[in-house]
Design a protein around this motif. Sequence first.
Motif, PDB file in Angstrom:
ATOM      1  N   THR A 161      -2.534  12.329  -7.378  1.00  0.00           N
ATOM      2  CA  THR A 161      -3.956  12.646  -7.332  1.00  0.00           C
ATOM      3  C   THR A 161      -4.116  14.121  -6.997  1.00  0.00           C
ATOM      4  O   THR A 161      -3.477  14.623  -6.067  1.00  0.00           O
ATOM      5  N   VAL A 162      -4.956  14.815  -7.744  1.00  0.00           N
ATOM      6  CA  VAL A 162      -5.187  16.241  -7.498  1.00  0.00           C
ATOM      7  C   VAL A 162      -6.295  16.414  -6.469  1.00  0.00           C
ATOM      8  O   VAL A 162      -7.343  15.765  -6.541  1.00  0.00           O
ATOM      9  N   VAL A 163      -6.043  17.292  -5.497  1.00  0.00           N
ATOM     10  CA  VAL A 163      -7.037  17.634  -4.476  1.00  0.00           C
ATOM     11  C   VAL A 163      -7.278  19.137  -4.553  1.00  0.00           C
ATOM     12  O   VAL A 163      -6.343  19.928  -4.471  1.00  0.00           O
ATOM     13  N   ASP A 164      -8.535  19.540  -4.734  1.00  0.00           N
ATOM     14  CA  ASP A 164      -8.884  20.963  -4.777  1.00  0.00           C
ATOM     15  C   ASP A 164      -8.964  21.518  -3.353  1.00  0.00           C
ATOM     16  O   ASP A 164      -9.666  20.954  -2.509  1.00  0.00           O
ATOM     17  N   VAL A 165      -8.255  22.619  -3.114  1.00  0.00           N
ATOM     18  CA  VAL A 165      -8.262  23.248  -1.794  1.00  0.00           C
ATOM     19  C   VAL A 165      -8.368  24.756  -1.981  1.00  0.00           C
ATOM     20  O   VAL A 165      -7.677  25.328  -2.832  1.00  0.00           O
TER      21      VAL A 165
ATOM     22  N   THR B 143       0.828  -1.206   0.000  1.00  0.00           N
ATOM     23  CA  THR B 143       0.000   0.000   0.000  1.00  0.00           C
ATOM     24  C   THR B 143       0.857   1.249   0.000  1.00  0.00           C
ATOM     25  O   THR B 143       0.613   2.202  -0.737  1.00  0.00           O
ATOM     26  N   ALA B 144       1.895   1.252   0.836  1.00  0.00           N
ATOM     27  CA  ALA B 144       2.780   2.415   0.911  1.00  0.00           C
ATOM     28  C   ALA B 144       3.481   2.646  -0.410  1.00  0.00           C
ATOM     29  O   ALA B 144       3.690   3.774  -0.845  1.00  0.00           O
ATOM     30  N   ALA B 145       3.862   1.534  -1.084  1.00  0.00           N
ATOM     31  CA  ALA B 145       4.609   1.661  -2.325  1.00  0.00           C
ATOM     32  C   ALA B 145       3.755   2.224  -3.452  1.00  0.00           C
ATOM     33  O   ALA B 145       4.264   2.820  -4.386  1.00  0.00           O
ATOM     34  N   THR B 146       2.446   1.996  -3.382  1.00  0.00           N
ATOM     35  CA  THR B 146       1.576   2.446  -4.460  1.00  0.00           C
ATOM     36  C   THR B 146       0.706   3.639  -4.047  1.00  0.00           C
ATOM     37  O   THR B 146      -0.201   4.015  -4.771  1.00  0.00           O
ATOM     38  N   ALA B 147       0.990   4.202  -2.889  1.00  0.00           N
ATOM     39  CA  ALA B 147       0.197   5.338  -2.406  1.00  0.00           C
ATOM     40  C   ALA B 147       0.389   6.541  -3.319  1.00  0.00           C
ATOM     41  O   ALA B 147       1.500   6.834  -3.743  1.00  0.00           O
ATOM     42  N   ASP B 148      -0.707   7.225  -3.648  1.00  0.00           N
ATOM     43  CA  ASP B 148      -0.629   8.415  -4.483  1.00  0.00           C
ATOM     44  C   ASP B 148       0.009   9.569  -3.722  1.00  0.00           C
ATOM     45  O   ASP B 148      -0.114   9.679  -2.504  1.00  0.00           O
ATOM     46  N   ILE B 149       0.679  10.427  -4.478  1.00  0.00           N
ATOM     47  CA  ILE B 149       1.086  11.722  -3.943  1.00  0.00           C
ATOM     48  C   ILE B 149      -0.096  12.656  -4.167  1.00  0.00           C
ATOM     49  O   ILE B 149      -0.546  12.839  -5.305  1.00  0.00           O
ATOM     50  N   LYS B 150      -0.617  13.207  -3.107  1.00  0.00           N
ATOM     51  CA  LYS B 150      -1.779  14.093  -3.211  1.00  0.00           C
ATOM     52  C   LYS B 150      -1.297  15.511  -3.501  1.00  0.00           C
ATOM     53  O   LYS B 150      -0.646  16.136  -2.666  1.00  0.00           O
ATOM     54  N   ILE B 151      -1.606  15.990  -4.693  1.00  0.00           N
ATOM     55  CA  ILE B 151      -1.178  17.316  -5.143  1.00  0.00           C
ATOM     56  C   ILE B 151      -2.301  18.320  -4.899  1.00  0.00           C
ATOM     57  O   ILE B 151      -3.413  18.153  -5.413  1.00  0.00           O
ATOM     58  N   GLY B 152      -2.026  19.359  -4.151  1.00  0.00           N
ATOM     59  CA  GLY B 152      -3.022  20.388  -3.890  1.00  0.00           C
ATOM     60  C   GLY B 152      -3.019  21.467  -4.955  1.00  0.00           C
ATOM     61  O   GLY B 152      -1.980  22.088  -5.202  1.00  0.00           O
ATOM     62  N   PHE B 153      -4.156  21.637  -5.627  1.00  0.00           N
ATOM     63  CA  PHE B 153      -4.380  22.758  -6.535  1.00  0.00           C
ATOM     64  C   PHE B 153      -5.305  23.734  -5.823  1.00  0.00           C
ATOM     65  O   PHE B 153      -6.242  23.324  -5.143  1.00  0.00           O
ATOM     66  N   ALA B 154      -5.060  25.027  -5.987  1.00  0.00           N
ATOM     67  CA  ALA B 154      -6.014  26.007  -5.479  1.00  0.00           C
ATOM     68  C   ALA B 154      -7.323  25.837  -6.228  1.00  0.00           C
ATOM     69  O   ALA B 154      -7.343  25.758  -7.462  1.00  0.00           O
ATOM     70  N   ALA B 155      -8.425  25.740  -5.500  1.00  0.00           N
ATOM     71  CA  ALA B 155      -9.723  25.456  -6.115  1.00  0.00           C
ATOM     72  C   ALA B 155     -10.167  26.564  -7.072  1.00  0.00           C
ATOM     73  O   ALA B 155     -10.920  26.314  -8.014  1.00  0.00           O
ATOM     74  N   GLU B 156      -9.694  27.782  -6.831  1.00  0.00           N
ATOM     75  CA  GLU B 156     -10.096  28.911  -7.664  1.00  0.00           C
ATOM     76  C   GLU B 156      -9.321  28.896  -8.987  1.00  0.00           C
ATOM     77  O   GLU B 156      -8.127  28.613  -9.018  1.00  0.00           O
TER      78      GLU B 156
END
Length: 249
Positions: free
Chosen positions: A65-69, A18-31
Amino acid sequence: MKLTSILGSAAALALTATAATADIKIGFAAEAYPPFTAKNAAGEWEGFEVDLKNALCAAMEEECTVVDVAWDGIIPALLAGKIDAIVASMSITEERLKTINFSDKYYNTPAVLVAPKTSDMSADSTDGKIIGVQVSTIHQNYAEKHFGGADIKTYSTFDEHNQDLTAGRVDAVVGDSIAFADYLAATPDMEVKAELTDEAVFGPGVGVGMRKDDTELAAKFNAAIKQIREDGTYDAIGKKFFDFDIYGG
């Protein structure tokens, strides 16, 4: 005991996988912040930083993986572990470096003061004026430091202060020169009044924001930035959006 040992080993292997395949969560500004990031009619992200993120993740051979923040909550989201990295035109500044770490820069463009063509606004004549800035940005920091005689009005998004400039509710706005390109093209009665410089406020450029203890991730991003700069990928992406080298001096 043997069954317990086997189960324990299986659980450990599962965790490792699981750790080896865990996504890097990339934060994009939601605006929306074109031409760097914006969503198209299908709700998909596109723009310079979207393509850049894809190239960096490919160079690192990592799934992202993109996360909107919301912009003003993006550093708290990073510190809380909701995201692992910020790719959102965030400038590397001494103030931010007290809290988070950054990769090497991946672009650098100047800040500008924008106002109606008919006004006599300049960087030296802001006293008594209302200046619009996006909250929690280097542009807010610059305005508060250099335009002490002005009323600094903050906005949640870049578009909001542009709308108030068009409506005449502020006298001028401060922001990134490239981010203003679409607005100035669509609003011909506005123009750049001054290019603003202050290395202490603006820093050396924009980088990927990360937690201070994520040194391995920082090393991966730095290696990826170097790789795409050297193999031509960075220039190919840049030419899709700009007619100049956005990497800067």
